[in-house]
Design a protein around this motif. Structure first.
Motif, PDB file in Angstrom:
ATOM      1  N   ALA A  21       0.829  -1.206   0.000  1.00 48.91           N
ATOM      2  CA  ALA A  21       0.000   0.000   0.000  1.00 48.91           C
ATOM      3  C   ALA A  21       0.862   1.254   0.000  1.00 48.91           C
ATOM      4  CB  ALA A  21      -0.934  -0.006   1.207  1.00 48.91           C
ATOM      5  N   ALA A  22       1.931   1.242   0.802  1.00 47.62           N
ATOM      6  CA  ALA A  22       2.798   2.417   0.883  1.00 47.62           C
ATOM      7  C   ALA A  22       3.520   2.663  -0.437  1.00 47.62           C
ATOM      8  CB  ALA A  22       3.811   2.240   2.011  1.00 47.62           C
ATOM      9  N   LEU A  23       4.007   1.597  -1.065  1.00 48.16           N
ATOM     10  CA  LEU A  23       4.746   1.770  -2.311  1.00 48.16           C
ATOM     11  C   LEU A  23       3.827   2.151  -3.468  1.00 48.16           C
ATOM     12  CD1 LEU A  23       7.292  -1.190  -2.060  1.00 48.16           C
ATOM     13  CD2 LEU A  23       7.677   1.236  -1.563  1.00 48.16           C
ATOM     14  N   VAL A  24       2.625   1.594  -3.487  1.00 47.27           N
ATOM     15  CA  VAL A  24       1.678   1.944  -4.546  1.00 47.27           C
ATOM     16  C   VAL A  24       1.180   3.376  -4.377  1.00 47.27           C
ATOM     17  CG1 VAL A  24      -0.610   1.453  -5.499  1.00 47.27           C
ATOM     18  CG2 VAL A  24       0.961  -0.433  -5.006  1.00 47.27           C
ATOM     19  N   ALA A  25       0.890   3.767  -3.121  1.00 48.90           N
ATOM     20  CA  ALA A  25       0.396   5.130  -2.871  1.00 48.90           C
ATOM     21  C   ALA A  25       1.461   6.170  -3.192  1.00 48.90           C
ATOM     22  CB  ALA A  25      -0.048   5.265  -1.420  1.00 48.90           C
ATOM     23  N   ASN A  26       2.723   5.833  -2.873  1.00 48.03           N
ATOM     24  CA  ASN A  26       3.848   6.689  -3.277  1.00 48.03           C
ATOM     25  C   ASN A  26       3.700   8.109  -2.727  1.00 48.03           C
ATOM     26  OD1 ASN A  26       6.308   6.956  -4.574  1.00 48.03           O
ATOM     27  ND2 ASN A  26       5.398   7.685  -6.485  1.00 48.03           N
ATOM     28  N   ARG A  30      10.020  11.235   0.151  1.00 46.07           N
ATOM     29  CA  ARG A  30      10.978  10.862  -0.897  1.00 46.07           C
ATOM     30  C   ARG A  30      10.393   9.693  -1.672  1.00 46.07           C
ATOM     31  NH1 ARG A  30      16.025   9.407   2.433  1.00 46.07           N
ATOM     32  NH2 ARG A  30      17.009   9.183   0.372  1.00 46.07           N
ATOM     33  N   PRO A  31       9.441   9.954  -2.566  1.00 45.12           N
ATOM     34  CA  PRO A  31       8.695   8.872  -3.216  1.00 45.12           C
ATOM     35  C   PRO A  31       9.579   7.981  -4.079  1.00 45.12           C
ATOM     36  CG  PRO A  31       8.261  10.975  -4.275  1.00 45.12           C
ATOM     37  CD  PRO A  31       9.024  11.280  -3.042  1.00 45.12           C
ATOM     38  N   LEU A  32       9.184   6.698  -4.101  1.00 40.63           N
ATOM     39  CA  LEU A  32       9.840   5.705  -4.938  1.00 40.63           C
ATOM     40  C   LEU A  32       8.919   5.361  -6.102  1.00 40.63           C
ATOM     41  CD1 LEU A  32      11.162   3.397  -2.106  1.00 40.63           C
ATOM     42  CD2 LEU A  32      12.633   4.409  -3.849  1.00 40.63           C
ATOM     43  N   LEU A  33       9.362   5.585  -7.313  1.00 41.80           N
ATOM     44  CA  LEU A  33       8.556   5.258  -8.484  1.00 41.80           C
ATOM     45  C   LEU A  33       8.841   3.808  -8.863  1.00 41.80           C
ATOM     46  CD1 LEU A  33       9.077   8.554 -10.510  1.00 41.80           C
ATOM     47  CD2 LEU A  33       7.164   7.937  -9.021  1.00 41.80           C
ATOM     48  N   THR A  34       7.971   2.899  -8.455  1.00 44.72           N
ATOM     49  CA  THR A  34       8.208   1.473  -8.638  1.00 44.72           C
ATOM     50  C   THR A  34       6.968   0.777  -9.164  1.00 44.72           C
ATOM     51  OG1 THR A  34       7.595   1.092  -6.317  1.00 44.72           O
ATOM     52  CG2 THR A  34       9.934   1.311  -6.794  1.00 44.72           C
ATOM     53  N   ARG A  35       7.198  -0.386  -9.772  1.00 43.82           N
ATOM     54  CA  ARG A  35       6.131  -1.313 -10.105  1.00 43.82           C
ATOM     55  C   ARG A  35       6.135  -2.390  -9.024  1.00 43.82           C
ATOM     56  NH1 ARG A  35       6.547  -6.038 -14.692  1.00 43.82           N
ATOM     57  NH2 ARG A  35       4.681  -7.189 -14.041  1.00 43.82           N
ATOM     58  N   ILE A  36       4.979  -2.665  -8.431  1.00 40.28           N
ATOM     59  CA  ILE A  36       4.892  -3.591  -7.302  1.00 40.28           C
ATOM     60  C   ILE A  36       4.098  -4.830  -7.695  1.00 40.28           C
ATOM     61  CG2 ILE A  36       4.212  -3.865  -4.887  1.00 40.28           C
ATOM     62  CD1 ILE A  36       6.346  -1.716  -5.422  1.00 40.28           C
ATOM     63  N   GLU A 247      11.652   1.044   2.733  1.00 46.50           N
ATOM     64  CA  GLU A 247      11.746   2.130   1.757  1.00 46.50           C
ATOM     65  C   GLU A 247      13.159   2.696   1.702  1.00 46.50           C
ATOM     66  OE1 GLU A 247       7.316   4.063   1.504  1.00 46.50           O
ATOM     67  OE2 GLU A 247       8.516   4.549   3.281  1.00 46.50           O
ATOM     68  N   GLU A 248      13.809   2.851   2.849  1.00 45.21           N
ATOM     69  CA  GLU A 248      15.196   3.351   2.865  1.00 45.21           C
ATOM     70  C   GLU A 248      16.119   2.370   2.161  1.00 45.21           C
ATOM     71  OE1 GLU A 248      16.520   6.257   3.779  1.00 45.21           O
ATOM     72  OE2 GLU A 248      14.437   6.897   3.978  1.00 45.21           O
ATOM     73  N   TRP A 249      15.925   1.075   2.400  1.00 49.75           N
ATOM     74  CA  TRP A 249      16.759   0.059   1.761  1.00 49.75           C
ATOM     75  C   TRP A 249      16.558   0.085   0.242  1.00 49.75           C
ATOM     76  CZ3 TRP A 249      15.508  -4.319  -1.129  1.00 49.75           C
ATOM     77  CH2 TRP A 249      16.551  -5.223  -1.369  1.00 49.75           C
ATOM     78  N   LEU A 250      15.312   0.237  -0.199  1.00 51.87           N
ATOM     79  CA  LEU A 250      15.028   0.260  -1.623  1.00 51.87           C
ATOM     80  C   LEU A 250      15.694   1.446  -2.308  1.00 51.87           C
ATOM     81  CD1 LEU A 250      11.262  -0.789  -1.758  1.00 51.87           C
ATOM     82  CD2 LEU A 250      13.203  -2.038  -2.756  1.00 51.87           C
ATOM     83  N   ARG A 251      15.777   2.577  -1.645  1.00 53.67           N
ATOM     84  CA  ARG A 251      16.416   3.743  -2.251  1.00 53.67           C
ATOM     85  C   ARG A 251      17.882   3.454  -2.565  1.00 53.67           C
ATOM     86  NH1 ARG A 251      12.977   6.298   1.607  1.00 53.67           N
ATOM     87  NH2 ARG A 251      11.340   7.461   0.522  1.00 53.67           N
ATOM     88  N   THR A 252      18.514   2.631  -1.719  1.00 59.11           N
ATOM     89  CA  THR A 252      19.898   2.260  -1.973  1.00 59.11           C
ATOM     90  C   THR A 252      19.989   1.135  -2.990  1.00 59.11           C
ATOM     91  OG1 THR A 252      20.540   2.909   0.268  1.00 59.11           O
ATOM     92  CG2 THR A 252      22.014   1.421  -0.894  1.00 59.11           C
ATOM     93  N   ALA A 253      19.052   0.165  -2.895  1.00 64.26           N
ATOM     94  CA  ALA A 253      19.128  -1.034  -3.737  1.00 64.26           C
ATOM     95  C   ALA A 253      18.781  -0.763  -5.193  1.00 64.26           C
ATOM     96  CB  ALA A 253      18.206  -2.114  -3.172  1.00 64.26           C
ATOM     97  N   ILE A 254      17.782   0.110  -5.421  1.00 58.72           N
ATOM     98  CA  ILE A 254      17.339   0.323  -6.800  1.00 58.72           C
ATOM     99  C   ILE A 254      17.466   1.779  -7.237  1.00 58.72           C
ATOM    100  CG2 ILE A 254      15.750  -1.636  -6.728  1.00 58.72           C
ATOM    101  CD1 ILE A 254      13.453   0.268  -6.313  1.00 58.72           C
ATOM    102  N   GLY A 255      17.907   2.643  -6.315  1.00 60.02           N
ATOM    103  CA  GLY A 255      18.139   4.034  -6.683  1.00 60.02           C
ATOM    104  C   GLY A 255      16.878   4.858  -6.769  1.00 60.02           C
TER     105      GLY A 255
END
Length: 255
Positions: A21-26, A30-36, A247-255
């Motif tokens: 829900a958090a990733l889809v709501a974005n 510091r939003p992450l533009l991702t496909r979930i 979310e913090e880990w993803l910012r490092t893992a996928i930029g």
């Protein structure tokens, strides 16, 4: 246009749904533009579905998961399965290494006993069954429907078994099944213990708030609690305890 990074979330847990829900709501600062994509094992007849893309069913072991991630161009894998879903966690670690996909485990914090708790920690369901003689004959068993065979030989005990779906044999000969799904309130858990004259509670260290009220009710009633310790995550897999850490880990893992 560059495709958004693809994040695969394993698990039908509350934490997995909150993360999706958090990733889809974005809507973070510091939003992450991702496909979930969320993947559910399909063991529950009517699961609570997360938002976003959902697939249900297994992958065919670690090789199948690695192949699916390559085909679907997965950029990051989040193991948000139940703390006791050990096989899929090791499959995820193996598949992530094979497919060269960064992996993070999302695990709710373990429960911690207080000074007034009467906890008996064991390493397995078999250990829980071995611990019951001498603790009480009327047992509230909340370890799920898949491990009931372990308690089937205990003919002197009566079990109240709570699970989301109906269990199947082999089962203890003296038992009552309560089909229910958390969260549960302290008042309802205390009333349930009184109504069924429960003498001992058996549970897994699932952690989280949704089913923690039973522990407080047992403490207030002075009941012993047999707690099955959770298995560790595979070696080398980093662990997050909440959505913000993921979310913090993803910012490092996928930029």
């Amino acid at each position: 246009m560059t495709a958004a990074p693809h994040v695969l979330i394993l698990g039908g847990t509350t934490e997995a749904r909150l993360l999706a829900a958090a990733l889809v709501a974005n809507t973070s600062d510091r939003p992450l533009l991702t496909r979930i994509t969320s993947s559910l094992a399909g063991r529950v007849a009517q699961p609570r579905l997360p938002v976003g893309e959902v697939r249900i069913g297994g992958f065919g072991g670690p090789d199948g998961l690695a192949r699916w991630m390559r085909e679907q161009q997965v950029d990051a894998l989040i193991d948000a399965t139940h703390p006791f879903a050990g096989t899929i966690s090791f499959n995820a670690a193996s598949a992530a290494a094979t497919a060269h996909v960064p992996l993070l485990a999302l695990r709710r914090p373990s429960w911690v006993a207080g000074p007034e708790d009467r906890w008996h920690a064991v390493a397995s369901l078999a250990g829980a069954a071995d611990a019951l003689p001498g603790l009480g004959e009327r047992v509230f068993l909340t370890t799920g429907r898949l491990g009931l065979a372990t308690f089937a030989p205990l003919t002197e005990h009566w079990f109240l078994v709570r699970s989301v779906d109906a269990p199947a044999p082999p089962m203890p000969p003296r038992m009552e099944v309560l089909l229910d799904r958390g969260p549960f309130s302290l008042e309802s858990e205390a009333a349930l213990l009184r109504r069924h004259r429960i003498e001992v509670l058996v549970t897994k260290d699932s952690g989280g708030r949704a089913t923690a009220a039973k522990l407080t009710a047992a403490r207030e009633a002075g009941l012993p609690v047999v707690v099955v310790r959770r298995p560790p995550v595979p070696d080398g897999v980093p662990v997050a305890e909440d959505v913000g850490q993921v979310e913090e880990w993803l910012r490092t893992a996928i930029g």
